[in-house]
Design an enzyme around this catalytic site. Sequence first.
Site, PDB file in Angstrom:
ATOM      1  CG  HIS A 179      -2.041  -1.007   1.074  1.00 30.08           C
ATOM      2  ND1 HIS A 179      -2.571  -1.697   2.129  1.00 30.08           N
ATOM      3  CD2 HIS A 179      -2.706  -1.440  -0.039  1.00 30.08           C
ATOM      4  CE1 HIS A 179      -3.527  -2.518   1.674  1.00 30.08           C
ATOM      5  NE2 HIS A 179      -3.611  -2.373   0.372  1.00 30.08           N
ATOM      6  CD  GLU A 182      -0.853   0.704   4.363  1.00 32.16           C
ATOM      7  OE1 GLU A 182      -2.090   0.614   4.301  1.00 32.16           O
ATOM      8  OE2 GLU A 182      -0.100  -0.274   4.299  1.00 32.16           O
ATOM      9  NE  ARG A 235      -6.283   0.407   0.136  1.00 29.02           N
ATOM     10  CZ  ARG A 235      -6.119  -0.194   1.317  1.00 29.02           C
ATOM     11  NH1 ARG A 235      -5.549   0.419   2.318  1.00 29.02           N
ATOM     12  NH2 ARG A 235      -6.543  -1.425   1.494  1.00 29.02           N
ATOM     13  CG  HIS A 306      -0.099  -3.633   5.370  1.00 26.92           C
ATOM     14  ND1 HIS A 306      -0.911  -3.308   4.332  1.00 26.92           N
ATOM     15  CD2 HIS A 306       0.484  -4.818   5.041  1.00 26.92           C
ATOM     16  CE1 HIS A 306      -0.843  -4.248   3.397  1.00 26.92           C
ATOM     17  NE2 HIS A 306      -0.006  -5.178   3.801  1.00 26.92           N
ATOM     18  CD  GLU A 382      -2.816  -2.867   8.945  1.00 22.58           C
ATOM     19  OE1 GLU A 382      -2.341  -1.729   8.766  1.00 22.58           O
ATOM     20  OE2 GLU A 382      -3.553  -3.434   8.120  1.00 22.58           O
TER      21      GLU A 382
END
Length: 428
Positions: A179, A182, A235, A306, A382
């Site tokens: 992505h 990020e 993204r 991420h 994440e």
Amino acid sequence: MLLKGFLVAFALVGLVQAASLSQDERIRYDNFSVFKVRYETQEQRSRLRSLVEEQNNFKHWGAIKDELHLMVSPGVLSQFKTELQRANLSAEVMISNVQELIDSEKEADSRASADESFGWKKYSTLAEIYAWLDGILAAYPTVTEEFIVGQSYEGRTIRGIKISYKSGNPGVLIESNIHANEWIASATATWLINEFLTSDDVLVRQMVETHDWYIVPVLNVDGFVYSHEKDRMWRKTRQPSADSSCIGVDPNRNFDVRWMESDGASSNPCDWNYGGPHALSEPEVQAMTDLVISLKDKINVMLAFHSYSQVLLSPYGHSSVEFPPNYDDLMAVAKAYADAVAKLPYDTVFQYGSVGGLLYPATGATIDLTYQEGIEITYTVEFRDTGHYGFILPPAHIIPNSEEALAGIMALLEKTEELGYMKSKKKL
Ligand SMILES: *[C@@H]1O[C@H](CO)[C@@H](O)[C@H](O)[C@H]1NC(C)=O
Ligand SMILES: *[C@@H]1O[C@H](CO)[C@@H](O)[C@H](O)[C@H]1NC(C)=O
Ligand SMILES: [Zn+2]
């Protein structure tokens, strides 16, 4: 701040106001705000989701269970308020002006650029990351080796680095920045590469030298460049769509594993989680698939970097009630990561669960491919934060976040070993 007071000030803004291009042709987000909305019922959730389909005015930022983070353009604040009332929902302001955050990030980046070194005080561009990687490969020729993942839609090379101190080690594959927006992902991946090669901490050395590392610092290279040069919030990939003016596919919904099943991706090319016209439509995703398949016999652990939410997410993505056979082990390993991060002095809390169980259905992700290909310990990680700065995490967080990743990975690998997943995978 509660929504009500905030809205009064903006109620008269009126007309729809899409993100605009400035003179240097960067998309600006003046007065765009991000709201946290907590919901309880499925009906509330679907009302919120239908808002997000209005691309220019509402953008999905993040979601944790029962909470959605939405970026709202200043022109539709009163419409947003009405929709919330209809759905009996309340919202809290997370960011009041997205452009202000982007500007201060840029300021910090240019301040750090004055200093020549690659010091993890700023977010680096793809060109800077690749130049730095060249330097690393030249400085550590006996233990590093470049591998090429493939070419992007726009013809950029997707590069990876292997770090190996001896043959026969169990393997760890790290994918980062699939992505584009990020940025903390590649900042952390490059910090880790440096740490693996330069640390003189005994425990770090032992971990580094007893594993083979395959690290792809930026997978979605086109989107990453676009996020630096044009749109900080980009993204997806950059391949145009045959039947829409909207560009790009969510590459983490484009792998050929339960592609588009269970409402796990959108079929609308304008959506943030568009799964693509067919599985593997994106050359970056095809290239990553080829890499996983070519390496799978050497890889015991796979991590996809991420942001944001501070969670470790295991397979599966397609269901909230179906879990992989070794789910208990996956959770024990994730707990080891979270516990190690919690021991650092930053008060950072990580949660863990499966994608479908903890978040929402998401199919066609890298971790579902790696799991299907026999890499049984695999997570989407994440990073920071939980919804203060979101994607625009100030550069001062890069080093603390990276330290958390290092401590987390050390504990994760130790637990993986303890549970018996580090045996050679040749001939099982
Ligand atoms: C943002 O909002 C402020 C306060 O209402 C206003 O003065 C300013 O003109 C707005 N900026 C843009 C670019 O719309
Ligand atoms: C709206 O939410 C409040 C607080 O959760 C609840 O007490 C009330 O019954 C809800 N009203 C409707 C119409 O759903
Ligand atoms: Zn992501």
